[in-house]
Write a protein that holds these residues in place. Structure first.
Motif, PDB file in Angstrom:
ATOM      1  N   VAL A  55      54.922  49.035  18.953  1.00  0.00           N
ATOM      2  CA  VAL A  55      53.796  48.901  19.866  1.00  0.00           C
ATOM      3  C   VAL A  55      52.587  48.484  19.034  1.00  0.00           C
ATOM      4  CG1 VAL A  55      52.336  50.109  21.541  1.00  0.00           C
ATOM      5  CG2 VAL A  55      54.773  50.698  21.338  1.00  0.00           C
ATOM      6  N   PRO A  56      52.014  47.305  19.306  1.00  0.00           N
ATOM      7  CA  PRO A  56      50.917  46.824  18.464  1.00  0.00           C
ATOM      8  C   PRO A  56      49.776  47.822  18.286  1.00  0.00           C
ATOM      9  CG  PRO A  56      51.658  45.075  19.921  1.00  0.00           C
ATOM     10  CD  PRO A  56      52.381  46.338  20.332  1.00  0.00           C
ATOM     11  N   ASP A  57      49.406  48.550  19.342  1.00  0.00           N
ATOM     12  CA  ASP A  57      48.319  49.526  19.231  1.00  0.00           C
ATOM     13  C   ASP A  57      48.627  50.637  18.242  1.00  0.00           C
ATOM     14  OD1 ASP A  57      46.903  48.136  21.129  1.00  0.00           O
ATOM     15  OD2 ASP A  57      47.208  49.579  22.743  1.00  0.00           O
ATOM     16  N   GLU A  58      49.909  50.879  18.000  1.00  0.00           N
ATOM     17  CA  GLU A  58      50.310  51.973  17.115  1.00  0.00           C
ATOM     18  C   GLU A  58      50.513  51.528  15.672  1.00  0.00           C
ATOM     19  OE1 GLU A  58      53.887  53.545  18.847  1.00  0.00           O
ATOM     20  OE2 GLU A  58      52.798  54.663  20.364  1.00  0.00           O
ATOM     21  N   ASP A  59      50.522  50.230  15.412  1.00  0.00           N
ATOM     22  CA  ASP A  59      50.848  49.747  14.069  1.00  0.00           C
ATOM     23  C   ASP A  59      49.985  50.388  12.991  1.00  0.00           C
ATOM     24  OD1 ASP A  59      52.875  48.150  15.039  1.00  0.00           O
ATOM     25  OD2 ASP A  59      51.723  46.270  14.917  1.00  0.00           O
ATOM     26  N   SER A  89      49.314  54.454   8.722  1.00  0.00           N
ATOM     27  CA  SER A  89      48.523  55.508   8.073  1.00  0.00           C
ATOM     28  C   SER A  89      49.342  56.780   7.932  1.00  0.00           C
ATOM     29  CB  SER A  89      47.250  55.805   8.886  1.00  0.00           C
ATOM     30  OG  SER A  89      46.400  54.695   8.903  1.00  0.00           O
ATOM     31  N   TRP A  90      50.060  57.144   8.995  1.00  0.00           N
ATOM     32  CA  TRP A  90      50.891  58.352   8.971  1.00  0.00           C
ATOM     33  C   TRP A  90      51.973  58.234   7.900  1.00  0.00           C
ATOM     34  CZ3 TRP A  90      56.099  59.229   9.959  1.00  0.00           C
ATOM     35  CH2 TRP A  90      56.469  60.574  10.074  1.00  0.00           C
ATOM     36  N   LEU A  91      52.598  57.058   7.819  1.00  0.00           N
ATOM     37  CA  LEU A  91      53.639  56.861   6.803  1.00  0.00           C
ATOM     38  C   LEU A  91      53.091  57.042   5.387  1.00  0.00           C
ATOM     39  CD1 LEU A  91      55.557  53.751   8.229  1.00  0.00           C
ATOM     40  CD2 LEU A  91      56.471  56.077   7.945  1.00  0.00           C
ATOM     41  N   ARG A  92      51.831  56.685   5.189  1.00  0.00           N
ATOM     42  CA  ARG A  92      51.206  56.834   3.866  1.00  0.00           C
ATOM     43  C   ARG A  92      50.649  58.242   3.642  1.00  0.00           C
ATOM     44  NH1 ARG A  92      49.165  51.715   5.494  1.00  0.00           N
ATOM     45  NH2 ARG A  92      47.179  52.694   6.080  1.00  0.00           N
ATOM     46  N   GLY A  93      50.775  59.112   4.663  1.00  0.00           N
ATOM     47  CA  GLY A  93      50.264  60.471   4.534  1.00  0.00           C
ATOM     48  C   GLY A  93      48.768  60.577   4.741  1.00  0.00           C
ATOM     49  N   GLU A  94      48.166  59.562   5.333  1.00  0.00           N
ATOM     50  CA  GLU A  94      46.731  59.538   5.579  1.00  0.00           C
ATOM     51  C   GLU A  94      46.420  60.117   6.957  1.00  0.00           C
ATOM     52  OE1 GLU A  94      46.336  55.329   3.130  1.00  0.00           O
ATOM     53  OE2 GLU A  94      45.855  55.382   5.270  1.00  0.00           O
ATOM     54  N   PRO A  95      45.179  60.498   7.196  1.00  0.00           N
ATOM     55  CA  PRO A  95      44.791  60.950   8.537  1.00  0.00           C
ATOM     56  C   PRO A  95      45.021  59.828   9.555  1.00  0.00           C
ATOM     57  CG  PRO A  95      43.052  61.423   6.944  1.00  0.00           C
ATOM     58  CD  PRO A  95      44.071  60.571   6.243  1.00  0.00           C
ATOM     59  N   VAL A  96      45.381  60.221  10.758  1.00  0.00           N
ATOM     60  CA  VAL A  96      45.692  59.254  11.804  1.00  0.00           C
ATOM     61  C   VAL A  96      44.579  59.238  12.839  1.00  0.00           C
ATOM     62  CG1 VAL A  96      47.311  58.660  13.638  1.00  0.00           C
ATOM     63  CG2 VAL A  96      48.178  59.516  11.457  1.00  0.00           C
ATOM     64  N   ASP A  97      44.068  58.042  13.106  1.00  0.00           N
ATOM     65  CA  ASP A  97      43.070  57.848  14.155  1.00  0.00           C
ATOM     66  C   ASP A  97      43.826  57.639  15.464  1.00  0.00           C
ATOM     67  OD1 ASP A  97      41.056  57.106  15.872  1.00  0.00           O
ATOM     68  OD2 ASP A  97      40.599  55.230  14.843  1.00  0.00           O
ATOM     69  N   THR A  98      43.720  58.597  16.374  1.00  0.00           N
ATOM     70  CA  THR A  98      44.453  58.510  17.642  1.00  0.00           C
ATOM     71  C   THR A  98      43.593  57.956  18.772  1.00  0.00           C
ATOM     72  OG1 THR A  98      43.929  60.818  18.137  1.00  0.00           O
ATOM     73  CG2 THR A  98      46.045  60.378  17.021  1.00  0.00           C
ATOM     74  N   SER A  99      42.493  57.318  18.441  1.00  0.00           N
ATOM     75  CA  SER A  99      41.607  56.792  19.483  1.00  0.00           C
ATOM     76  C   SER A  99      42.295  55.726  20.333  1.00  0.00           C
ATOM     77  CB  SER A  99      40.317  56.240  18.874  1.00  0.00           C
ATOM     78  OG  SER A  99      40.598  55.161  18.005  1.00  0.00           O
ATOM     79  N   TYR A 100      43.317  55.075  19.801  1.00  0.00           N
ATOM     80  CA  TYR A 100      44.043  54.066  20.578  1.00  0.00           C
ATOM     81  C   TYR A 100      44.703  54.687  21.814  1.00  0.00           C
ATOM     82  CZ  TYR A 100      48.458  55.829  18.765  1.00  0.00           C
ATOM     83  OH  TYR A 100      49.534  56.632  18.477  1.00  0.00           O
ATOM     84  N   MET A 101      44.878  56.005  21.822  1.00  0.00           N
ATOM     85  CA  MET A 101      45.526  56.698  22.933  1.00  0.00           C
ATOM     86  C   MET A 101      44.543  57.154  24.012  1.00  0.00           C
ATOM     87  SD  MET A 101      48.163  59.136  20.786  1.00  0.00           S
ATOM     88  CE  MET A 101      48.925  59.826  22.245  1.00  0.00           C
ATOM     89  N   GLU A 102      43.256  57.004  23.786  1.00  0.00           N
ATOM     90  CA  GLU A 102      42.266  57.616  24.667  1.00  0.00           C
ATOM     91  C   GLU A 102      42.400  57.203  26.130  1.00  0.00           C
ATOM     92  OE1 GLU A 102      38.325  57.168  23.050  1.00  0.00           O
ATOM     93  OE2 GLU A 102      38.858  58.347  21.273  1.00  0.00           O
ATOM     94  N   SER A 103      42.578  55.923  26.409  1.00  0.00           N
ATOM     95  CA  SER A 103      42.647  55.506  27.817  1.00  0.00           C
ATOM     96  C   SER A 103      43.886  56.093  28.489  1.00  0.00           C
ATOM     97  CB  SER A 103      42.591  53.989  27.969  1.00  0.00           C
ATOM     98  OG  SER A 103      43.713  53.391  27.367  1.00  0.00           O
ATOM     99  N   TRP A 104      45.009  56.122  27.766  1.00  0.00           N
ATOM    100  CA  TRP A 104      46.232  56.716  28.305  1.00  0.00           C
ATOM    101  C   TRP A 104      46.022  58.207  28.584  1.00  0.00           C
ATOM    102  CZ3 TRP A 104      50.629  55.695  30.579  1.00  0.00           C
ATOM    103  CH2 TRP A 104      51.598  56.688  30.644  1.00  0.00           C
TER     104      TRP A 104
END
Length: 174
Positions: free
Chosen positions: A31-35, A40-55
């Protein structure tokens, strides 16, 4: 076959009266929005979940109106990295009001045949299907709307069977 866009499919959430159910059968989604967040998650970095806000806002609104939004995720064990990430981020969806259950492929009944050529689908009010179609790279290319009574009835049967077999997220331990 005529396909509608993801945005057009999401408009169906403005129209359903009682229940929206999603069957997920893939072990990876591109899913392009999740790329970015997934990388970031795969690298162990914090994940910005703002892409999920409208859903999440939409789910909060419709579940606040007394409607249900449910998913069953049929997954392979051991999990792919994508499913591990999905499992870790599921509480965000549940906080918004979704009910999510997990079912290991090895627990599927031997006689089960998935309707809609084994594609994922959303079932709205047990009467309308939005069947997801993907390209060779796993990207969503659109959804096919189906309201044929026999196909819908089979999806209702599969939904009910899998919902009863699947484990609620809070109890599912990968």
């Amino acid at each position: 076959m005529k396909l509608i866009t993801s945005a057009e499919r999401n408009q169906l959430f403005e129209q359903f009266a009682h229940d929206a159910f999603h069957l997920e059968l893939r072990d990876d989604y591109s899913v392009p929005d999740e790329d970015g967040p997934y990388a970031s998650w795969l690298r162990g970095e914090p994940v910005d979940t703002s892409y999920m806000e409208s859903w999440l806002r939409m789910v909060e609104r419709v579940t606040g109106e007394g409607k249900s939004v449910r998913r069953v995720r049929v997954v392979t064990e051991p999990h792919t990295p994508y499913i591990q990430w999905e499992h870790e981020t599921t509480p965000i969806n549940e906080t918004a009001g979704e009910a999510i259950r997990w079912l290991s492929r090895h627990r599927l009944p031997g006689e089960i045949t998935f309707p809609c050529e084994g594609n994922d689908w959303w079932l709205f009010d047990g009467r309308l299907l939005a069947v997801g179609h993907f390209d060779e790279h796993g990207r969503v290319i659109g959804s096919e709307l189906i309201d044929a009574p026999a196909v819908v009835a089979e999806c209702v049967r599969v939904r009910d069977l899998l919902w009863d077999l699947a484990t609620p997220h809070s109890e599912y331990k990968p």
